[in-house]
Design a protein around this motif. Structure first.
Motif, PDB file in Angstrom:
ATOM      1  N   ASP A   1     -66.577 -39.139  11.541  1.00  0.00           N
ATOM      2  CA  ASP A   1     -65.482 -39.880  10.922  1.00  0.00           C
ATOM      3  C   ASP A   1     -64.152 -39.238  11.330  1.00  0.00           C
ATOM      4  O   ASP A   1     -64.117 -38.206  12.011  1.00  0.00           O
ATOM      5  CB  ASP A   1     -65.637 -39.930   9.399  1.00  0.00           C
ATOM      6  CG  ASP A   1     -65.581 -38.560   8.725  1.00  0.00           C
ATOM      7  OD1 ASP A   1     -64.911 -37.646   9.271  1.00  0.00           O
ATOM      8  OD2 ASP A   1     -66.185 -38.406   7.649  1.00  0.00           O
ATOM      9  N   GLY A   2     -63.049 -39.843  10.916  1.00  0.00           N
ATOM     10  CA  GLY A   2     -61.735 -39.397  11.369  1.00  0.00           C
ATOM     11  C   GLY A   2     -61.413 -37.958  11.013  1.00  0.00           C
ATOM     12  O   GLY A   2     -60.889 -37.201  11.831  1.00  0.00           O
ATOM     13  N   SER A   3     -61.752 -37.544   9.789  1.00  0.00           N
ATOM     14  CA  SER A   3     -61.427 -36.185   9.361  1.00  0.00           C
ATOM     15  C   SER A   3     -62.258 -35.152  10.115  1.00  0.00           C
ATOM     16  O   SER A   3     -61.754 -34.074  10.473  1.00  0.00           O
ATOM     17  CB  SER A   3     -61.641 -36.039   7.850  1.00  0.00           C
ATOM     18  OG  SER A   3     -63.005 -36.255   7.510  1.00  0.00           O
ATOM     19  N   GLU A   4     -63.545 -35.465  10.374  1.00  0.00           N
ATOM     20  CA  GLU A   4     -64.392 -34.544  11.123  1.00  0.00           C
ATOM     21  C   GLU A   4     -63.896 -34.392  12.558  1.00  0.00           C
ATOM     22  O   GLU A   4     -63.841 -33.288  13.103  1.00  0.00           O
ATOM     23  CB  GLU A   4     -65.843 -35.041  11.126  1.00  0.00           C
ATOM     24  CG  GLU A   4     -66.558 -34.906   9.802  1.00  0.00           C
ATOM     25  CD  GLU A   4     -67.954 -35.477   9.861  1.00  0.00           C
ATOM     26  OE1 GLU A   4     -68.141 -36.560  10.460  1.00  0.00           O
ATOM     27  OE2 GLU A   4     -68.884 -34.853   9.313  1.00  0.00           O
ATOM     28  N   ARG A   5     -63.524 -35.510  13.158  1.00  0.00           N
ATOM     29  CA  ARG A   5     -63.054 -35.454  14.541  1.00  0.00           C
ATOM     30  C   ARG A   5     -61.749 -34.656  14.635  1.00  0.00           C
ATOM     31  O   ARG A   5     -61.542 -33.898  15.572  1.00  0.00           O
ATOM     32  CB  ARG A   5     -62.869 -36.868  15.095  1.00  0.00           C
ATOM     33  CG  ARG A   5     -62.565 -36.879  16.583  1.00  0.00           C
ATOM     34  CD  ARG A   5     -62.592 -38.268  17.160  1.00  0.00           C
ATOM     35  NE  ARG A   5     -63.911 -38.885  17.107  1.00  0.00           N
ATOM     36  CZ  ARG A   5     -64.321 -39.839  17.928  1.00  0.00           C
ATOM     37  NH1 ARG A   5     -63.519 -40.277  18.884  1.00  0.00           N
ATOM     38  NH2 ARG A   5     -65.514 -40.363  17.818  1.00  0.00           N
ATOM     39  N   GLU A   6     -60.897 -34.811  13.640  1.00  0.00           N
ATOM     40  CA  GLU A   6     -59.644 -34.064  13.644  1.00  0.00           C
ATOM     41  C   GLU A   6     -59.896 -32.570  13.471  1.00  0.00           C
ATOM     42  O   GLU A   6     -59.238 -31.731  14.100  1.00  0.00           O
ATOM     43  CB  GLU A   6     -58.737 -34.588  12.529  1.00  0.00           C
ATOM     44  CG  GLU A   6     -57.401 -33.869  12.408  1.00  0.00           C
ATOM     45  CD  GLU A   6     -56.553 -33.934  13.668  1.00  0.00           C
ATOM     46  OE1 GLU A   6     -55.675 -33.057  13.824  1.00  0.00           O
ATOM     47  OE2 GLU A   6     -56.754 -34.847  14.503  1.00  0.00           O
ATOM     48  N   ARG A   7     -60.865 -32.217  12.616  1.00  0.00           N
ATOM     49  CA  ARG A   7     -61.214 -30.799  12.436  1.00  0.00           C
ATOM     50  C   ARG A   7     -61.720 -30.197  13.743  1.00  0.00           C
ATOM     51  O   ARG A   7     -61.335 -29.086  14.107  1.00  0.00           O
ATOM     52  CB  ARG A   7     -62.294 -30.663  11.350  1.00  0.00           C
ATOM     53  CG  ARG A   7     -62.730 -29.222  11.091  1.00  0.00           C
ATOM     54  CD  ARG A   7     -63.649 -29.156   9.892  1.00  0.00           C
ATOM     55  NE  ARG A   7     -64.956 -29.729  10.168  1.00  0.00           N
ATOM     56  CZ  ARG A   7     -65.999 -28.999  10.600  1.00  0.00           C
ATOM     57  NH1 ARG A   7     -65.870 -27.705  10.808  1.00  0.00           N
ATOM     58  NH2 ARG A   7     -67.168 -29.577  10.797  1.00  0.00           N
ATOM     59  N   VAL A   8     -62.536 -30.948  14.453  1.00  0.00           N
ATOM     60  CA  VAL A   8     -63.069 -30.467  15.736  1.00  0.00           C
ATOM     61  C   VAL A   8     -61.949 -30.347  16.760  1.00  0.00           C
ATOM     62  O   VAL A   8     -61.895 -29.386  17.535  1.00  0.00           O
ATOM     63  CB  VAL A   8     -64.172 -31.421  16.240  1.00  0.00           C
ATOM     64  CG1 VAL A   8     -64.529 -31.107  17.678  1.00  0.00           C
ATOM     65  CG2 VAL A   8     -65.397 -31.340  15.337  1.00  0.00           C
ATOM     66  N   ARG A   9     -61.048 -31.309  16.757  1.00  0.00           N
ATOM     67  CA  ARG A   9     -59.953 -31.283  17.728  1.00  0.00           C
ATOM     68  C   ARG A   9     -59.039 -30.076  17.487  1.00  0.00           C
ATOM     69  O   ARG A   9     -58.621 -29.404  18.432  1.00  0.00           O
ATOM     70  CB  ARG A   9     -59.137 -32.573  17.630  1.00  0.00           C
ATOM     71  CG  ARG A   9     -58.105 -32.741  18.752  1.00  0.00           C
ATOM     72  CD  ARG A   9     -57.123 -33.862  18.451  1.00  0.00           C
ATOM     73  NE  ARG A   9     -56.298 -33.574  17.289  1.00  0.00           N
ATOM     74  CZ  ARG A   9     -55.254 -32.739  17.303  1.00  0.00           C
ATOM     75  NH1 ARG A   9     -54.918 -32.089  18.417  1.00  0.00           N
ATOM     76  NH2 ARG A   9     -54.551 -32.529  16.198  1.00  0.00           N
ATOM     77  N   ARG A  10     -58.736 -29.781  16.200  1.00  0.00           N
ATOM     78  CA  ARG A  10     -57.817 -28.696  15.874  1.00  0.00           C
ATOM     79  C   ARG A  10     -58.417 -27.321  16.134  1.00  0.00           C
ATOM     80  O   ARG A  10     -57.718 -26.382  16.476  1.00  0.00           O
ATOM     81  CB  ARG A  10     -57.418 -28.765  14.390  1.00  0.00           C
ATOM     82  CG  ARG A  10     -56.414 -29.841  14.049  1.00  0.00           C
ATOM     83  CD  ARG A  10     -55.768 -29.543  12.694  1.00  0.00           C
ATOM     84  NE  ARG A  10     -56.725 -29.010  11.725  1.00  0.00           N
ATOM     85  CZ  ARG A  10     -57.421 -29.742  10.870  1.00  0.00           C
ATOM     86  NH1 ARG A  10     -57.262 -31.050  10.856  1.00  0.00           N
ATOM     87  NH2 ARG A  10     -58.256 -29.182  10.018  1.00  0.00           N
ATOM     88  N   ASN A  11     -59.722 -27.203  15.947  1.00  0.00           N
ATOM     89  CA  ASN A  11     -60.389 -25.888  16.005  1.00  0.00           C
ATOM     90  C   ASN A  11     -61.308 -25.801  17.229  1.00  0.00           C
ATOM     91  O   ASN A  11     -62.505 -25.538  17.101  1.00  0.00           O
ATOM     92  CB  ASN A  11     -61.182 -25.647  14.724  1.00  0.00           C
ATOM     93  CG  ASN A  11     -60.307 -25.708  13.490  1.00  0.00           C
ATOM     94  OD1 ASN A  11     -59.505 -24.818  13.241  1.00  0.00           O
ATOM     95  ND2 ASN A  11     -60.443 -26.775  12.720  1.00  0.00           N
ATOM     96  N   ARG A  12     -60.749 -26.058  18.403  1.00  0.00           N
ATOM     97  CA  ARG A  12     -61.573 -26.162  19.597  1.00  0.00           C
ATOM     98  C   ARG A  12     -62.384 -24.884  19.883  1.00  0.00           C
ATOM     99  O   ARG A  12     -63.480 -24.951  20.449  1.00  0.00           O
ATOM    100  CB  ARG A  12     -60.716 -26.513  20.805  1.00  0.00           C
ATOM    101  CG  ARG A  12     -59.743 -25.435  21.254  1.00  0.00           C
ATOM    102  CD  ARG A  12     -58.880 -25.937  22.410  1.00  0.00           C
ATOM    103  NE  ARG A  12     -58.069 -24.870  23.003  1.00  0.00           N
ATOM    104  CZ  ARG A  12     -56.955 -24.394  22.471  1.00  0.00           C
ATOM    105  NH1 ARG A  12     -56.509 -24.900  21.326  1.00  0.00           N
ATOM    106  NH2 ARG A  12     -56.294 -23.415  23.072  1.00  0.00           N
ATOM    107  N   GLY A  13     -61.878 -23.716  19.498  1.00  0.00           N
ATOM    108  CA  GLY A  13     -62.585 -22.469  19.761  1.00  0.00           C
ATOM    109  C   GLY A  13     -63.895 -22.339  19.014  1.00  0.00           C
ATOM    110  O   GLY A  13     -64.716 -21.481  19.345  1.00  0.00           O
ATOM    111  N   ASP A  14     -64.096 -23.196  18.017  1.00  0.00           N
ATOM    112  CA  ASP A  14     -65.303 -23.109  17.189  1.00  0.00           C
ATOM    113  C   ASP A  14     -66.387 -24.103  17.592  1.00  0.00           C
ATOM    114  O   ASP A  14     -67.431 -24.151  16.932  1.00  0.00           O
ATOM    115  CB  ASP A  14     -64.953 -23.361  15.715  1.00  0.00           C
ATOM    116  CG  ASP A  14     -64.034 -22.298  15.156  1.00  0.00           C
ATOM    117  OD1 ASP A  14     -64.084 -21.164  15.660  1.00  0.00           O
ATOM    118  OD2 ASP A  14     -63.265 -22.606  14.222  1.00  0.00           O
TER     119      ASP A  14
END
Length: 453
Positions: A324-337
């Protein structure tokens, strides 16, 4: 954490130069010598009790996979996330089960997947990173196309000669000895033939020659034969039972389909079936990691033990297009993880570590792959995001030209699971910062299993 690793205590009076020279002399005779550094890591060991606990949890994870497949075969029609995973699985199945001549092999009774007998068909080598919170399975590889046993086996035998550990370290744990035992158990002690099919490659031939010799050195008259696609077809025995071992993947077959078809047509009349049914090759897809990691999509039939195995062994894994949108944004922001990888690829192809990319590169990659269809150019094209597992650091002894030095490093430790048993451990150095070159140039660490006295 299990398995618990301990550095083997090396006699302080050992001649380090002689040990290193002895290793290099032995390494020169190995077909894979160019694929590993020529410095020597001192061995590690795990207690048989911790290995047994590890085995139990991995078998529970396999049973959870089998329950997903059982629900599929029974036509479970739940909605929500389950329905989306089913749609994606059909794309995977269209390729994974497309074996020439074999088709889907003998029909598999769905109820068998819920019995103890299901573990008879467990054959694989999960890729496991030893993280700070314990081992994490980043790929399962639950299929017969598992190669490379000769390399950790070579390290095991060389270390046994060079370091001469007490007998309690050598009673079990040699990878090829474990594989030999597996096939003897499969044959129930009776004479039989096991036919391996492999791609026609000179490097593969050199590596498999010592493996074949070791497997055929058994008192049970279990004979292994390797058939290379395109070789002249030899007459086959019919006086003993024969089994087909799919030692290469469907991806290798599809690159040389005509010659594999001719080979399988030759073998099919004499074999009783496959050591692992073709339908179970579905379980090697990383789609199942996302399916089980997503609690909303798990089968309702999982036991508490199976839930625990999934929760503790699998890192967070999701299908990119189902975020969903919030999960994708979390992944985008925290690319090192995070790591982006295709569900059906091998040898680290189509794997992207966010920590190795710029913010713009990572965002563009997510956007581009998220727009692609699940099937592309006749092949599955499903992408999953997986939480990056940072390796726990160990202090190991390394023999170098400058003398023995302490090396602080991460480790991956992959068990050979055959017939529901852990038959040996493949362990190698894993850098804290991911580097895909290590797939081509791995530094192995001999791993012994110590039986209690």
């Amino acid at each position: 954490m299990d398995p618990v690793l301990h550095p083997l205590i090396v006699d302080s009076g050992v001649d380090s130069r002689a040990v290193l020279d002895g290793f290099r002399e032995r390494l020169a005779h190995m077909a894979w010598a160019h694929e590993t550094p020529d410095t020597l890591m001192a061995p590690v060991w795990s207690a048989a009790s911790s290995v047994a606990h590890f085995e139990k949890r991995l078998v529970a994870l396999y049973r959870a996979h089998c329950k997903v497949l059982h629900a599929l075969l029974m036509g479970d029609s739940r909605g929500g996330p389950w329905r989306e995973y089913v749609k994606l699985q059909r794309v995977v199945a269209a390729r994974s089960l497309d074996w020439p001549v074999l088709g889907e092999d003998a029909a598999l009774e769905p109820e068998m997947l819920l019995t103890e007998r299901a573990t008879r068909f467990l054959f694989g080598r999960p890729d496991i990173v030893l993280g700070p919170d314990g081992p994490k399975v980043v790929e399962t590889n639950f299929d017969t196309a598992v190669g490379g046993q000769e390399r950790p086996d070579g390290m095991w035998t060389m270390a046994a000669e060079l370091f001469s550990p007490p007998s309690e370290y050598l009673a079990t744990g040699r990878p090829l000895a474990g594989m030999r035992d597996y096939f003897a158990e499969w044959a129930e002690g009776a004479p039989c033939q096991v036919h391996w099919i492999m791609k026609n490659d000179e490097t593969v031939r050199r590596e498999l020659a010592p493996l074949l010799a070791t497997l055929n050195d058994n008192p049970h008259r279990v004979e292994h034969l390797i058939h290379y696609a395109g070789d002249a077809l030899a007459p086959l025995r019919t006086d003993v039972p024969s089994w087909l071992h799919r030692a290469c993947s469907i991806y290798s077959v599809n690159r040389d389909r005509e010659r594999f078809t001719a080979l399988l047509e030759h073998l099919a009349p004499v074999v009783k079936g496959c050591t692992v049914p073709v339908v179970l090759s579905l379980l090697e897809s990383k789609l199942f990691l996302a399916w089980l990691s997503d609690k909303a999509a798990r089968p309702a039939t999982l036991t508490a033990e199976e839930h625990e195995a999934v929760d503790t062994l699998l890192p967070w894994t999701r299908v990119l297009t189902l975020l969903d949108g919030s999960e994708r944004e979390r992944v985008r922001r925290n690319r090192g993880d995070f790591i982006l990888k295709k569900t059906d690829s091998h040898q680290a192809r189509d794997v992207f570590f966010g920590c190795n990319l710029s913010e713009e590169e990572w965002s563009s990659l997510l956007e581009a792959r998220g727009r692609e269809p699940a099937e592309l150019n006749g092949a599955s094209n499903i992408w999953v995001l997986q939480e990056r597992v940072r390796p726990r650091e160990f202090n190991l002894l390394e023999y170098t030209d400058a003398g023995p030095v302490e090396r602080r490093t991460g480790l991956s430790c992959c068990p050979y699971l055959m017939g529901g048993r852990l038959r040996g451990l493949e362990t190698w150095v894993t850098p804290a910062t991911p580097n895909l070159k290590m797939i081509r140039h791995m530094q192995f660490v001999a791993h012994f299993i110590r039986r209690s006295m």
